[in-house]
Write a protein that holds these residues in place. Structure first.
Motif, PDB file in Angstrom:
ATOM      1  N   GLN A 146       2.370   1.857  -3.397  1.00 24.91           N
ATOM      2  CA  GLN A 146       1.382   2.374  -4.357  1.00 24.91           C
ATOM      3  C   GLN A 146       1.199   3.887  -4.222  1.00 24.91           C
ATOM      4  O   GLN A 146       0.760   4.547  -5.163  1.00 24.91           O
ATOM      5  CB  GLN A 146       0.030   1.680  -4.156  1.00 24.91           C
ATOM      6  N   THR A 147       1.510   4.439  -3.087  1.00 20.40           N
ATOM      7  CA  THR A 147       1.327   5.883  -2.879  1.00 20.40           C
ATOM      8  C   THR A 147       2.505   6.713  -3.379  1.00 20.40           C
ATOM      9  O   THR A 147       2.455   7.942  -3.332  1.00 20.40           O
ATOM     10  CB  THR A 147       1.099   6.198  -1.385  1.00 20.40           C
ATOM     11  N   LEU A 148       3.562   6.059  -3.844  1.00 22.03           N
ATOM     12  CA  LEU A 148       4.701   6.813  -4.377  1.00 22.03           C
ATOM     13  C   LEU A 148       4.244   7.610  -5.592  1.00 22.03           C
ATOM     14  O   LEU A 148       3.506   7.101  -6.442  1.00 22.03           O
ATOM     15  CB  LEU A 148       5.836   5.862  -4.783  1.00 22.03           C
ATOM     16  N   PRO A 149       4.663   8.863  -5.692  1.00 21.87           N
ATOM     17  CA  PRO A 149       4.241   9.674  -6.832  1.00 21.87           C
ATOM     18  C   PRO A 149       4.779   9.086  -8.148  1.00 21.87           C
ATOM     19  O   PRO A 149       5.863   8.514  -8.196  1.00 21.87           O
ATOM     20  CB  PRO A 149       4.833  11.055  -6.561  1.00 21.87           C
ATOM     21  N   ALA A 183       0.839  -1.205   0.000  1.00 25.24           N
ATOM     22  CA  ALA A 183       0.000   0.000   0.000  1.00 25.24           C
ATOM     23  C   ALA A 183       0.870   1.250   0.000  1.00 25.24           C
ATOM     24  O   ALA A 183       0.572   2.231  -0.711  1.00 25.24           O
ATOM     25  CB  ALA A 183      -0.927  -0.010   1.209  1.00 25.24           C
ATOM     26  N   ALA A 184       1.939   1.242   0.772  1.00 27.15           N
ATOM     27  CA  ALA A 184       2.839   2.399   0.818  1.00 27.15           C
ATOM     28  C   ALA A 184       3.532   2.590  -0.528  1.00 27.15           C
ATOM     29  O   ALA A 184       3.698   3.728  -0.998  1.00 27.15           O
ATOM     30  CB  ALA A 184       3.867   2.226   1.926  1.00 27.15           C
ATOM     31  N   ARG A 235      10.168   3.515  -9.680  1.00 31.36           N
ATOM     32  CA  ARG A 235       8.906   3.334  -8.952  1.00 31.36           C
ATOM     33  C   ARG A 235       8.291   1.974  -9.255  1.00 31.36           C
ATOM     34  O   ARG A 235       7.847   1.264  -8.351  1.00 31.36           O
ATOM     35  CB  ARG A 235       7.919   4.451  -9.310  1.00 31.36           C
ATOM     36  N   ILE A 292       7.396  -1.066  -6.578  1.00 29.10           N
ATOM     37  CA  ILE A 292       6.061  -1.655  -6.416  1.00 29.10           C
ATOM     38  C   ILE A 292       6.122  -3.163  -6.658  1.00 29.10           C
ATOM     39  O   ILE A 292       5.516  -3.947  -5.925  1.00 29.10           O
ATOM     40  CB  ILE A 292       5.045  -0.968  -7.353  1.00 29.10           C
TER      41      ILE A 292
END
Length: 146
Positions: free
Chosen positions: A17-20, A14-15, A27, A31
């Motif tokens: 997935q929040t990466l810009p 979940a964390a 990125r 993930i």
């Protein structure tokens, strides 16, 4: 056992997935690694949970010990009620006030036993629940002693 059955990697995924989408190098790789860790943990720990539970061998309640404990608790309750009845001279006469005094004495005896660690918490909880229900029933019935 709770840790073994927990959400392995779910928070990490979940964390990740929040990466810009812009400004974070690699990125997609991050993930993918988070997903692989979560899936691996799920497969390894999920697949071995049965083995792990057998290894721990959780304690099973012994019915004879529980029966003995409940018998002792009934003796404590009987002693508390007999004391109130003899103090009030209410042999054979149980008005509402006497019944409420018996319930209060029994509750106090159970709470003292709880403080001493005499009985199992589950057994104590069920006995206190029964006393609460009796008190509510007596209160709701009303009558001349209300």
């Amino acid at each position: 056992m709770l840790i073994w059955a927990g959400m392995r990697g779910a928070v990490t995924l979940a964390a990740a997935q929040t990466l810009p989408a812009q400004g974070v190098p690699h990125r997609n790789l991050l993930i993918f690694i988070a997903f692989a860790v979560a899936a691996g943990s799920l497969l390894i720990q999920g697949g071995t949970i049965g083995w792990f539970v057998k290894l721990l061998k959780p304690a099973v309640a012994d019915p004879s010990e529980e029966f003995e404990e409940r018998t002792k608790m009934m003796d404590v309750l009987r002693t508390a009620s007999e004391k109130v009845i003899s103090e009030r001279g209410a042999e054979g006469h149980f008005d509402k006030a006497t019944r409420m005094a018996v319930i209060d004495a029994q509750r106090n005896a159970l709470l003292d036993a709880r403080d001493d660690g005499t009985f199992d918490a589950e057994v104590l909880g069920s006995a206190l629940t029964v006393l609460d229900a009796d008190q509510i029933a007596i209160t709701l019935r009303g009558g001349p002693d209300s």
